[in-house]
Write a protein that holds these residues in place. Structure first.
Motif, PDB file in Angstrom:
ATOM      1  N   GLU A 142     -15.654 -16.382 -29.439  1.00  0.00           N
ATOM      2  CA  GLU A 142     -16.840 -16.761 -30.445  1.00  0.00           C
ATOM      3  C   GLU A 142     -16.073 -18.183 -31.110  1.00  0.00           C
ATOM      4  N   TYR A 143     -14.832 -17.524 -30.854  1.00  0.00           N
ATOM      5  CA  TYR A 143     -13.896 -19.360 -31.579  1.00  0.00           C
ATOM      6  C   TYR A 143     -13.001 -19.823 -30.110  1.00  0.00           C
ATOM      7  N   GLY A 144     -13.954 -20.057 -28.996  1.00  0.00           N
ATOM      8  CA  GLY A 144     -14.339 -20.212 -27.627  1.00  0.00           C
ATOM      9  C   GLY A 144     -13.002 -20.035 -27.094  1.00  0.00           C
ATOM     10  N   LEU A 145     -12.242 -19.254 -26.919  1.00  0.00           N
ATOM     11  CA  LEU A 145     -10.749 -18.977 -26.323  1.00  0.00           C
ATOM     12  C   LEU A 145     -11.225 -17.833 -25.425  1.00  0.00           C
ATOM     13  N   LYS A 146     -11.369 -17.818 -24.423  1.00  0.00           N
ATOM     14  CA  LYS A 146     -11.356 -17.001 -23.360  1.00  0.00           C
ATOM     15  C   LYS A 146     -10.234 -15.858 -22.922  1.00  0.00           C
ATOM     16  N   GLY A 147     -10.563 -14.481 -23.446  1.00  0.00           N
ATOM     17  CA  GLY A 147      -9.764 -13.910 -23.590  1.00  0.00           C
ATOM     18  C   GLY A 147      -9.834 -12.544 -22.086  1.00  0.00           C
ATOM     19  N   GLU A 148      -8.344 -12.143 -21.765  1.00  0.00           N
ATOM     20  CA  GLU A 148      -8.491 -11.680 -20.222  1.00  0.00           C
ATOM     21  C   GLU A 148      -7.501 -10.061 -19.993  1.00  0.00           C
ATOM     22  N   ARG A 149      -8.110  -8.794 -19.732  1.00  0.00           N
ATOM     23  CA  ARG A 149      -7.697  -8.159 -19.221  1.00  0.00           C
ATOM     24  C   ARG A 149      -6.052  -8.968 -17.927  1.00  0.00           C
ATOM     25  N   SER A 150      -5.225  -8.144 -17.871  1.00  0.00           N
ATOM     26  CA  SER A 150      -4.274  -8.322 -16.760  1.00  0.00           C
ATOM     27  C   SER A 150      -3.767  -7.239 -16.607  1.00  0.00           C
ATOM     28  N   GLU A 151      -3.319  -7.124 -15.188  1.00  0.00           N
ATOM     29  CA  GLU A 151      -4.000  -5.730 -14.264  1.00  0.00           C
ATOM     30  C   GLU A 151      -2.744  -4.873 -14.630  1.00  0.00           C
ATOM     31  N   GLY A 152      -2.491  -3.777 -14.693  1.00  0.00           N
ATOM     32  CA  GLY A 152      -1.663  -2.848 -15.318  1.00  0.00           C
ATOM     33  C   GLY A 152      -1.260  -3.293 -16.423  1.00  0.00           C
ATOM     34  N   GLU A 153      -1.627  -3.745 -17.828  1.00  0.00           N
ATOM     35  CA  GLU A 153      -1.370  -3.915 -18.814  1.00  0.00           C
ATOM     36  C   GLU A 153      -2.178  -4.283 -20.020  1.00  0.00           C
ATOM     37  N   THR A 154      -2.361  -2.744 -20.991  1.00  0.00           N
ATOM     38  CA  THR A 154      -3.448  -3.022 -22.122  1.00  0.00           C
ATOM     39  C   THR A 154      -3.145  -4.315 -23.051  1.00  0.00           C
ATOM     40  N   GLY A 155      -4.013  -4.358 -23.247  1.00  0.00           N
ATOM     41  CA  GLY A 155      -4.155  -5.804 -24.616  1.00  0.00           C
ATOM     42  C   GLY A 155      -4.921  -6.522 -24.138  1.00  0.00           C
ATOM     43  N   VAL A 156      -4.891  -7.934 -24.282  1.00  0.00           N
ATOM     44  CA  VAL A 156      -5.335  -8.615 -24.238  1.00  0.00           C
ATOM     45  C   VAL A 156      -4.605 -10.181 -24.454  1.00  0.00           C
ATOM     46  N   TRP A 157      -4.852 -10.517 -23.363  1.00  0.00           N
ATOM     47  CA  TRP A 157      -4.274 -11.937 -22.962  1.00  0.00           C
ATOM     48  C   TRP A 157      -5.216 -13.432 -23.173  1.00  0.00           C
ATOM     49  N   LEU A 158      -4.144 -14.699 -22.346  1.00  0.00           N
ATOM     50  CA  LEU A 158      -5.193 -15.623 -22.372  1.00  0.00           C
ATOM     51  C   LEU A 158      -3.881 -16.213 -21.262  1.00  0.00           C
TER      52      LEU A 158
END
Length: 240
Positions: A134-150
């Motif tokens: 909603e803020y124009g950012l593409k959040g993603e998952r990183s394989e094997g790592e919990t949380g949200v990344w860019l």
């Protein structure tokens, strides 16, 4: 027994980490006690669900599987910086919490939703990913790592949201920490989540703004949580 989809939301404002942890434990234990009683008695009582929003004064927390060496300074430096340190009972490694960061603690009876911890974590990540979109950012998952990344998979990968949960008898506690207006300098005193060579960022830095409306971000998170978990949000004014 009928599933209770109501989730009571409280915004605790700025609260000491240990005080909040104790409050989480109280709500958690109440739910576990109801579940234990339900197994013994014919008359079944509904189990409650809670979602706490909070900001913490500067604090570092180390999960059960964490390595203390990922904290790069001693207690003297922490004291100078006005920061505290706790070893806690969630999963994950070391994490920083501080002002300008939205911390969310869902204390849910997953029997009311689904009994799948992997799915639970993925839906919490999805809640953050949809909010960032909603803020124009593409959040993603990183394989094997919990949380949200860019920018996952590039030399510029950076973490914007950390997660670490505990669950017992399908009741959850702890949760996520989303950097919104966070002072990122405090991350320099640790190896975030024990992952070397990965940067940390915040929403205001990514958007090039001095400050983002925290209330607005919380509402967006709740809106997505409600849809993803098929929940009914009830806002509480004071702790129960």
């Amino acid at each position: 027994m009928k599933q209770n989809k109501k989730v009571q939301v409280q915004d605790l404002g700025l609260m000491d980490y240990k005080e909040t942890w104790d409050y989480q434990e109280l709500l958690f234990q109440r739910t576990v006690d109801i579940k234990t009683k339900n197994r013994r008695e014919a008359e079944q009582q509904e189990t409650p669900n809670h979602f706490l929003f909070v900001e913490h004064p500067h604090v570092y927390t180390l999960g059960k599987s964490g390595d203390i060496e990922n904290l790069l300074v001693d207690e003297g430096v922490l004291h100078e910086k006005g920061a505290k340190f706790y070893k806690i009972n969630r999963g994950g490694d070391i994490t920083y919490h501080g002002p300008g960061q939205i911390v969310g603690y869902p204390i849910l009876d997953l029997d009311n939703f689904f009994t799948d911890i992997h799915k639970y974590l993925r839906l919490l990540e999805e809640m953050v990913i949809l909010t960032l979109a909603e803020y124009g950012l593409k959040g993603e998952r990183s394989e094997g790592e919990t949380g949200v990344w860019l920018d996952v998979g590039t030399p510029f990968a950076r973490k914007i949201c950390a997660m670490g949960v505990r669950a017992s008898r399908w009741v959850t506690m702890h949760g996520f920490a989303l950097n919104v207006n966070t002072d990122l300098g405090y991350f320099d005193m640790m190896i975030p989540c024990g992952i070397k060579d990965k940067a940390v960022t915040s929403l205001n830095v990514e958007l090039g703004k001095k400050e983002i409306d925290m209330t607005e971000v919380k509402q967006k998170l709740l809106d997505h949580f409600e849809v993803l978990f098929k929940a009914k949000i009830i806002k509480e004014k004071t702790p129960v």
